[in-house]
Design a protein around this motif. Structure first.
Motif, mmCIF file in Angstrom:
data_model
loop_
_atom_site.group_PDB
_atom_site.id
_atom_site.type_symbol
_atom_site.label_atom_id
_atom_site.label_comp_id
_atom_site.label_asym_id
_atom_site.label_seq_id
_atom_site.Cartn_x
_atom_site.Cartn_y
_atom_site.Cartn_z
ATOM 1 N N THR A 47 14.275 23.442 72.871
ATOM 2 C CA THR A 47 14.058 21.995 72.971
ATOM 3 C C THR A 47 14.943 21.252 71.981
ATOM 4 O OG1 THR A 47 11.795 22.312 73.731
ATOM 5 C CG2 THR A 47 12.311 20.188 72.739
ATOM 6 N N ASN A 51 17.623 18.473 73.054
ATOM 7 C CA ASN A 51 17.497 17.109 72.535
ATOM 8 C C ASN A 51 18.775 16.651 71.851
ATOM 9 O OD1 ASN A 51 14.937 16.779 73.484
ATOM 10 N ND2 ASN A 51 13.911 17.175 71.523
ATOM 11 N N LEU A 56 19.148 12.673 72.029
ATOM 12 C CA LEU A 56 17.823 12.171 71.677
ATOM 13 C C LEU A 56 17.547 12.428 70.207
ATOM 14 C CD1 LEU A 56 15.771 13.419 74.764
ATOM 15 C CD2 LEU A 56 16.541 11.098 74.299
ATOM 16 N N PHE A 89 18.006 12.975 82.622
ATOM 17 C CA PHE A 89 16.954 13.765 81.974
ATOM 18 C C PHE A 89 15.828 14.096 82.942
ATOM 19 C CE2 PHE A 89 18.882 11.602 78.379
ATOM 20 C CZ PHE A 89 18.898 12.586 77.405
ATOM 21 N N PHE A 91 12.128 15.829 82.267
ATOM 22 C CA PHE A 91 11.242 16.435 81.281
ATOM 23 C C PHE A 91 10.194 17.282 81.976
ATOM 24 C CE2 PHE A 91 12.721 12.331 79.597
ATOM 25 C CZ PHE A 91 13.440 12.790 78.508
ATOM 26 N N ALA A 93 6.999 16.817 81.898
ATOM 27 C CA ALA A 93 5.990 15.964 82.529
ATOM 28 C C ALA A 93 6.246 14.521 82.098
ATOM 29 C CB ALA A 93 4.589 16.390 82.107
ATOM 30 N N TYR A 94 5.475 13.620 82.627
ATOM 31 C CA TYR A 94 5.616 12.198 82.293
ATOM 32 C C TYR A 94 7.034 11.692 82.491
ATOM 33 C CZ TYR A 94 1.080 12.973 80.223
ATOM 34 O OH TYR A 94 -0.213 13.303 80.021
ATOM 35 N N ASN A 95 7.643 12.140 83.562
ATOM 36 C CA ASN A 95 8.991 11.696 83.861
ATOM 37 C C ASN A 95 9.035 10.321 84.478
ATOM 38 O OD1 ASN A 95 11.253 13.575 83.506
ATOM 39 N ND2 ASN A 95 9.771 14.986 84.381
ATOM 40 N N LEU A 96 7.980 10.018 85.215
ATOM 41 C CA LEU A 96 8.037 8.830 86.056
ATOM 42 C C LEU A 96 7.172 7.715 85.495
ATOM 43 C CD1 LEU A 96 7.786 10.667 89.477
ATOM 44 C CD2 LEU A 96 9.835 9.993 88.215
ATOM 45 N N ILE A 97 7.528 6.517 85.883
ATOM 46 C CA ILE A 97 6.739 5.364 85.479
ATOM 47 C C ILE A 97 5.606 5.239 86.491
ATOM 48 C CG2 ILE A 97 6.804 2.892 85.033
ATOM 49 C CD1 ILE A 97 9.952 3.343 84.818
ATOM 50 N N PRO A 98 4.364 5.406 86.016
ATOM 51 C CA PRO A 98 3.253 5.523 86.961
ATOM 52 C C PRO A 98 3.033 4.291 87.823
ATOM 53 C CG PRO A 98 2.483 5.596 84.672
ATOM 54 C CD PRO A 98 3.955 5.572 84.621
ATOM 55 N N VAL A 99 3.437 3.116 87.339
ATOM 56 C CA VAL A 99 3.147 1.908 88.115
ATOM 57 C C VAL A 99 4.253 1.584 89.114
ATOM 58 C CG1 VAL A 99 1.640 0.890 86.384
ATOM 59 C CG2 VAL A 99 4.092 0.419 86.294
ATOM 60 N N LEU A 100 5.293 2.399 89.140
ATOM 61 C CA LEU A 100 6.361 2.139 90.103
ATOM 62 C C LEU A 100 6.331 3.198 91.203
ATOM 63 C CD1 LEU A 100 9.381 1.223 87.776
ATOM 64 C CD2 LEU A 100 7.667 -0.285 88.768
ATOM 65 N N ARG A 140 3.328 6.081 94.812
ATOM 66 C CA ARG A 140 3.401 6.090 93.351
ATOM 67 C C ARG A 140 3.224 7.522 92.862
ATOM 68 N NH1 ARG A 140 0.680 0.716 90.716
ATOM 69 N NH2 ARG A 140 1.643 -0.781 92.127
ATOM 70 N N ARG A 156 15.768 10.642 90.254
ATOM 71 C CA ARG A 156 15.921 9.559 89.283
ATOM 72 C C ARG A 156 17.053 9.889 88.299
ATOM 73 N NH1 ARG A 156 12.498 8.548 85.008
ATOM 74 N NH2 ARG A 156 13.141 10.635 84.375
#
Ligand SMILES: Nc1ncnc2c1ncn2[C@@H]1O[C@H](COP(=O)(O)OP(=O)(O)OP(=O)(O)O)[C@@H](O)[C@H]1O
Ligand SMILES: [Mg+2]
Lengths: 227, 401
Positions: A47, A51, A56, A89, A91, A93-100, A140, A156
């Motif tokens: 990692t 990075n 990063l 990039f 990752f 998890a949490y790659n995406l914007i949940p509200v889009l 979503r 993305r």
């Protein structure tokens, strides 16, 4: 063409005054079109290396050239823009914007870049098609499976036409079927479009399918095999 | 895109957002009501003062002042014509002297206002405030009306007689016997206790010459105060032309005070709101650390991130405001029509010359001030959370994966 040229990268973390040498002098070159897995036991520095390559994090010493730019010399704000234009990039998890929606997520960086609407729509469509999700355009992230989310993340990451994609354990949260599908897709993109992938993994089935395998141990490269 | 993102982000934890919106709604609503109510009190007070005390404009001899020296009269030929440059108005002439009223029960220092009864009706509301007997009439000489509280102290009733004394300009004491024809209750202690009204002609008979100290002007359109005052000042360069604000500093004080106190109320509300919003936004940012790290990783720069958080905060705070304003407006409208009945406390209020039925008045500026207040609050409250967000380092944010 050389996209990544790292020489003598060292990275020392100093949590609570105790120095941890995560990288002890890593040399690594990656050319356009490669499909490289970074492997190694937990804590070996995968990692940390990704990075630093991705801008990063900064190395404690050593040099890192990405597309012939010395990214350690860039300011924080320049680095953000550099990442936007040059690096994709993915990752764990949490790659995406949940509200889009899937489409909006893929579009996002292109919007930041100011790409025209026509081009954006065309590219988003073809990318989602390329990752096999043309029917999920308006869903979503919460409505997609983990594997589908990672595909959207790859789409993305590809959207701004980066010179390579960095993925830190992109399959860690996926079941074996989704892992195989994601890898098929990545390999296809690599073969057909020449997309450069650098990813870390623990998963032997993933390692087996990589063309080049770089093994890290204790902050040093112990083997570098191209098949 | 950032706008869309910010807008959708506030709906991610609806309950939390509703709490903030709810507090904005309740806060704005109660401020509208409280402040409109206070404007109602003040407007009522000012209206009262104008209609039974000061009128809109008064003209005096410049030296007449507070001493009310009988010598400083207005020239007898001064009349006010409704010239074309001024809007409509009514006016009355008065002689005003300080003197004493006495009966067998006692004596009191009072201000004697000698008026032309019919003309006075157009200017003050005294004729409507008679609670016993009647208003001054032309038929009999030496009529007197006085306040109920003063009448009680002096043991006076309608038809009874009292002696009124004052000094002429040479210092000679002049006295006359007057008969009470009416007793008034103006709702204002200062008037009821300390002012008595007689006819101007009767006073002039006692003195022996025509005497005018004061001309009181009531405008049909209060908004023309400034221009009429200017015109009158030009017409009577040697006289003192004062507006009700100058005559009665407490009215002016009330009028400015209400502005100040509404600013204070709004500020307190803003402060309370600021902490609520900051807290909410910090929670929202904490929960989204990874996502924000991801956004920075993929190329969202700090300016955009900052802007996004500010927008989120502004949306969050501002959605509630129109609802609060609307409910407030409805509430005020209701009470403006029906009045806010405080007659249960009427006695206490009278001491402050406050009407017992309050008609809250809707001030458009208040709505503007409140909206602006909410927006400013939101922007102020967003700064700290937004700074926290941009100070996140993507590696650390992502490590939390
Ligand atoms: N922020 C940090 N502060 C202190 N030490 C750190 C930090 N990040 C990593 N390390 C240490 O640096 C070393 C390398 O960590 P790194 O995360 O790069 O390993 P990794 O190969 O990615 O491991 P894994 O397979 O578990 O993800 C480890 O010893 C780790 O404890
Ligand atoms: Mg790792």
């Amino acid at each position: 063409m050389r996209v990544i040229k790292a020489s003598q990268l060292k990275k020392t973390y100093n949590p609570k005054g105790i120095a941890v040498e995560a990288l002890k002098g890593v040399d690594l070159n990656i050319d356009k079109g490669e499909f490289t897995a970074i492997v190694g036991p937990s804590g070996s520095g995968k990692t940390t290396l990704l990075n630093i390559i991705g801008g990063l994090d900064r190395p404690s010493s050593g040099q890192i050239m990405v597309n012939n730019t010395d990214i350690t010399s860039l300011t924080e704000n320049k680095l953000i823009d550099f990442r936007k234009e040059n690096i994709g990039f993915v990752f764990q998890a949490y790659n995406l914007i949940p509200v889009l929606t899937a489409k909006e997520n893929v579009e996002f960086v292109m919007l930041l870049q100011g790409t025209s609407e026509k081009e954006r729509n065309a590219r988003t469509e073809s990318l989602l098609k390329a990752v096999g999700l043309e029917d999920k355009i308006d869903k979503r992230p919460g409505e997609l499976s983990g594997g589908q989310q990672q595909r959207v993340a790859v789409a993305r990451a590809l959207a701004p036409k980066p010179s390579f994609i960095l993925a830190d354990e992109p399959t860690a949260n996926l079941d074996s079927q989704s892992t195989a599908n994601l890898l098929d897709m990545m390999l296809a993109l690599n073969k057909e479009e020449g997309v450069t992938f650098v990813f870390s993994t623990h998963d032997q089935r993933v390692i087996d399918r990589a063309r080049r395998v770089v093994t890290l141990e204790d902050g040093l490269i112990v083997s570098d095999v191209t098949r | 895109m950032i706008v869309k993102l910010a807008w959708r982000n506030i709906w991610r934890s609806p309950i939390r957002s509703f709490v903030v919106m709810g507090s904005v709604i309740v806060g704005v609503w109660s401020l509208v009501v409280i402040l409109s109510y206070s404007y109602g009190v003040v407007n009522g007070y000012v209206k009262n003062a104008i209609s039974n005390q000061t009128s809109h404009i008064q003209i005096h001899h410049p030296s007449f002042g507070d001493d009310m020296d009988i010598a400083f009269t207005l020239p007898e030929n001064s009349t006010l014509d409704s010239s074309s440059s001024m809007g409509g108005f009514s006016y009355s002439k008065r002689a005003v002297v300080s003197g004493m009223i006495s009966t067998t029960k006692g004596a009191r220092g009072v201000t004697i206002k000698a008026i032309e009864p019919e003309k006075e009706k157009a200017v003050t509301t005294m004729h409507t405030e008679i609670v016993e007997g009647e208003y001054l009439t032309e038929d009999k000489k030496n009529q007197l009306i006085l306040g109920a509280s003063l009448a009680e102290k002096l043991g006076l009733k309608v038809r009874k007689k009292a002696v009124i004394q004052f000094q002429d300009k040479e210092g000679n004491v002049i006295a006359g016997s007057f008969r009470v024809v009416g007793i008034f209750d103006s709702g204002n202690r200062l008037i009821d206790d300390a002012q008595i009204y007689i006819k101007k002609g009767d006073l002039e008979n006692l003195i022996g010459t025509a005497t005018t100290h004061e001309m009181a002007v009531l405008l049909s359109d209060p908004d023309e105060l400034g221009s009429v005052q200017q015109a009158l000042t030009a017409a009577f360069p040697d006289l003192q032309v004062e507006s009700y604000r100058e005559i009665s500093p407490d009215v002016k004080l009330y009028e400015t005070q209400i502005g100040t106190s509404s600013m204070i109320f709004i500020t307190i509300f803003m402060l309370a709101l600021i902490f609520g919003i900051i807290n909410t936004m910090l929670m929202a940012i904490l929960e989204r650390t990874r996502e924000l790290g991801m956004l920075m990783s993929i190329g969202m720069n700090k300016i955009r991130l900052f802007f996004m958080i500010v927008l989120e905060t502004v949306f969050l705070a501002c959605i509630g405001a129109p609802f609060g304003l609307f409910i407030g407006w409805l509430t005020v409208k209701y009470f403006a029509k029906n009045g806010f009945d405080l007659s249960a406390f009427a006695d206490g209020l009278k001491q402050f010359n406050i009407e017992s039925i309050i008609y809250p008045s809707i001030e458009p500026t208040l709505f503007f001030q409140l909206s602006l207040g909410v927006i400013i609050t939101a922007i102020l409250a967003s700064i700290y959370p937004a700074l926290r967000a941009i100070r996140l380092r993507p590696v650390e944010a992502i490590r939390k994966l």
